[in-house]
Write a protein that holds these residues in place. Sequence first.
Motif, short mmCIF file in Angstrom:
data_model
loop_
_atom_site.label_atom_id
_atom_site.label_comp_id
_atom_site.label_asym_id
_atom_site.label_seq_id
_atom_site.Cartn_x
_atom_site.Cartn_y
_atom_site.Cartn_z
N THR A 178 0.81 -1.22 0.00
CA THR A 178 0.00 0.00 0.00
C THR A 178 0.84 1.27 0.00
O THR A 178 0.34 2.34 -0.32
CB THR A 178 -0.92 0.03 1.23
OG1 THR A 178 -0.12 0.02 2.42
CG2 THR A 178 -1.86 -1.16 1.23
N GLY A 179 2.12 1.14 0.39
CA GLY A 179 2.97 2.31 0.45
C GLY A 179 2.77 3.13 1.71
O GLY A 179 3.32 4.22 1.85
N TRP A 180 2.00 2.60 2.65
CA TRP A 180 1.77 3.28 3.92
C TRP A 180 2.73 2.72 4.97
O TRP A 180 3.02 1.53 4.99
CB TRP A 180 0.35 3.05 4.43
CG TRP A 180 -0.72 3.73 3.64
CD1 TRP A 180 -1.36 3.24 2.55
CD2 TRP A 180 -1.29 5.01 3.89
NE1 TRP A 180 -2.28 4.12 2.10
CE2 TRP A 180 -2.27 5.23 2.91
CE3 TRP A 180 -1.07 6.00 4.85
CZ2 TRP A 180 -3.02 6.39 2.85
CZ3 TRP A 180 -1.83 7.15 4.79
CH2 TRP A 180 -2.79 7.34 3.81
N GLY A 181 3.18 3.56 5.88
CA GLY A 181 3.93 3.10 7.04
C GLY A 181 2.96 2.65 8.11
O GLY A 181 1.79 3.04 8.13
N ASN A 182 3.42 1.83 9.05
CA ASN A 182 2.55 1.30 10.10
C ASN A 182 1.84 2.43 10.86
O ASN A 182 0.64 2.40 11.07
CB ASN A 182 3.38 0.45 11.07
CG ASN A 182 2.50 -0.38 11.99
OD1 ASN A 182 1.53 0.13 12.52
ND2 ASN A 182 2.86 -1.63 12.17
N GLN A 183 2.58 3.43 11.28
CA GLN A 183 2.00 4.48 12.12
C GLN A 183 0.97 5.32 11.36
O GLN A 183 0.02 5.81 11.93
CB GLN A 183 3.12 5.39 12.65
CG GLN A 183 4.10 4.67 13.57
CD GLN A 183 3.38 4.01 14.75
OE1 GLN A 183 2.52 4.62 15.38
NE2 GLN A 183 3.74 2.77 15.03
N SER A 184 1.16 5.48 10.04
CA SER A 184 0.24 6.33 9.29
C SER A 184 -1.08 5.62 8.99
O SER A 184 -2.08 6.27 8.75
CB SER A 184 0.89 6.79 7.99
OG SER A 184 1.28 5.67 7.22
N LEU A 185 -1.08 4.29 9.00
CA LEU A 185 -2.33 3.58 8.74
C LEU A 185 -3.05 3.14 10.02
O LEU A 185 -4.25 2.93 10.02
CB LEU A 185 -2.07 2.34 7.88
CG LEU A 185 -2.38 2.47 6.38
CD1 LEU A 185 -2.19 1.14 5.68
CD2 LEU A 185 -3.79 2.98 6.14
N MET A 186 -2.30 2.96 11.10
CA MET A 186 -2.93 2.54 12.35
C MET A 186 -3.97 3.57 12.77
O MET A 186 -3.76 4.79 12.67
CB MET A 186 -1.88 2.39 13.44
CG MET A 186 -0.92 1.23 13.20
SD MET A 186 -1.72 -0.39 13.32
CE MET A 186 -1.79 -0.58 15.09
N ASP A 187 -5.11 3.06 13.21
CA ASP A 187 -6.25 3.86 13.67
C ASP A 187 -7.02 4.53 12.54
O ASP A 187 -8.03 5.20 12.79
CB ASP A 187 -5.82 4.91 14.70
CG ASP A 187 -5.32 4.27 15.98
OD1 ASP A 187 -5.81 3.17 16.32
OD2 ASP A 187 -4.43 4.84 16.63
N LYS A 188 -6.56 4.39 11.29
CA LYS A 188 -7.38 4.88 10.18
C LYS A 188 -8.44 3.83 9.87
O LYS A 188 -8.30 2.65 10.22
CB LYS A 188 -6.51 5.12 8.94
CG LYS A 188 -5.56 6.30 9.04
CD LYS A 188 -4.81 6.48 7.74
CE LYS A 188 -3.86 7.66 7.80
NZ LYS A 188 -4.58 8.94 7.93
N THR A 189 -9.49 4.23 9.20
CA THR A 189 -10.50 3.26 8.80
C THR A 189 -10.01 2.51 7.57
O THR A 189 -9.30 3.06 6.73
CB THR A 189 -11.84 3.93 8.49
OG1 THR A 189 -11.65 4.87 7.43
CG2 THR A 189 -12.38 4.65 9.71
N VAL A 190 -10.39 1.24 7.48
CA VAL A 190 -9.92 0.42 6.37
C VAL A 190 -10.45 0.95 5.04
O VAL A 190 -9.86 0.71 3.99
CB VAL A 190 -10.33 -1.05 6.60
CG1 VAL A 190 -11.83 -1.23 6.35
CG2 VAL A 190 -9.53 -1.98 5.71
N GLY A 191 -11.54 1.70 5.09
CA GLY A 191 -12.08 2.26 3.86
C GLY A 191 -11.15 3.24 3.18
O GLY A 191 -11.28 3.50 1.99
N SER A 192 -10.18 3.78 3.92
CA SER A 192 -9.28 4.77 3.35
C SER A 192 -8.33 4.17 2.32
O SER A 192 -7.67 4.91 1.60
CB SER A 192 -8.47 5.45 4.46
OG SER A 192 -7.68 4.50 5.15
N ILE A 193 -8.23 2.84 2.25
CA ILE A 193 -7.35 2.21 1.26
C ILE A 193 -8.14 1.55 0.13
O ILE A 193 -7.59 0.76 -0.62
CB ILE A 193 -6.41 1.18 1.92
CG1 ILE A 193 -7.20 0.12 2.68
CG2 ILE A 193 -5.42 1.87 2.85
CD1 ILE A 193 -6.33 -0.98 3.27
#
Length: 511
Positions: A178-193
């Motif tokens: 996804t190109g995301w780092g762990n900290q930037s995706l944690m706590d985001k909603t899965v819909g954002s990807i």
Amino acid sequence: MDHNDIEEQDCLLLVDDHPTALSMLQLVLANKPYRLVTASNGQEAIRQAKYHRPALVLLDIMMPDMDGFEVCERLKADADTADSAVIFLSAVDDSQVKVRGFSVGAVDYVNKPFSGAEVVARVETHLRTKHLEDRLARKNSQLEAQNQRILESINEGIIGTDRDGRITLINGAAEQLTGWGNQSLMDKTVGSIFEASDRLIIQQLINQGQSFVSETIDMLTANQKTFPISLSITPTRYRGEIEGAVLVFRDITEQLAQDDALNKAAEELKEQRERLAHIERLSTMGEMTAGFAHEVNQPLTAISNYARVCERFANKLENPPERLIETLQKMEKQALRASEVIQRLRDFVKRPVDGRALYAPNELVLEIVQLAEVDARNNGVQIHLDLRLDDALVFVDPIQIQQVALNLIRNGLEAMSDSAERDLGLWVTGVIRGDTVQISVRDRGVGLAEGAENELFNPFYTTKKNGMGIGLSVCKTIIKDHQGNIGYRREQSGGTTFWFDLPLADEETQQ
């Protein structure tokens, strides 16, 4: 007590501003497998704790300058000493004091004056509890590390969510894909990807605890680019209640490209098979033509011979009938001409044993024009020649090159059969251009159909009602195999010119 549950040489910090109380604690614990460290005030207690990292602290509450509550708070605030268990010692038997002691982080409370047996029992109990907690924490840490290693070793992307679709876990493969780092995706909603069109559906599936499998769906990278994945969503439950979901996905970009390449290869194979089937039929037709030519040539020779014999008989008469003799001569001449046409047809369909050799292109074109005279008469079109090839030589398979020339000539004749300008005839020209020989066939037909440019030399494309669409394709294959080029141009005055060129034979080839 079973000392196997207590680690050897646990460090205990004893803190009291009264020397007598401190001595009593040392005496009570002297015969136990502990390493004892003492402090007589709060500041000293903090320094000793920082240095020795005690497993348990027996801490007096009522001390000058810094009481036990503050000491406990500072110990718990320091990462180096936060894990030390604290038991308060106090002569004050007040519930509010005890409540405050527990609120600042103590695990127990012992009243003064204390019983030695009670102190030992409480110390052993809390040490045992602490050891169990430590072992459990280490085990959990090991399990988490093992699970993380397992997650990191899996090529598929794995994302865990809570019931609201908020991301709580992501492995390295998912981060990379996804190109995301762990900290930037944690706590985001899965819909954002996922794209907006899929976001709501996936969110509903997670909320409702439904399983889902998709062979192809698009996922968003950190820079909002899409890539195809295969996705499975599995709900997670705790005691029957929906807790969240686990998403497992795999990048299928390469797989789709391979599938596409495989489909194209299958189509090409199908076309090749169809082409081979047509070529096989043409080969069979060539063999039949050779046999037909052989069979027809014999009666034509007989007709010519009979005509010549009849002419001799007529000449021996007293008054030879001139009209009869003239007719017999014409009969013989036409039979010989038919025999020559048949012979040329046999030569055309028969590949020479030696294959490629040096040939004069003038001779090749002249022979094939003679073979095309029948088509020219049938279409009412005259063939004009303009050959300026001097003594040029080409290293070719003559039958194949004549096949190309004959195909272009016949196409031109057919294109002009209904043309108002067919009286202008078909022009076959040959010139030397640099180090190549170029043969051109210029017709005055209706011209090429719109859009024919992209398909003209492709197999099985034809604008003829009864055509098979392999003539120009075969011509292109033959010319390319001879390191030449083939093409066409629309003429402004009407009609089309098809041409092909061949490299002149070099000096080494001519020797």
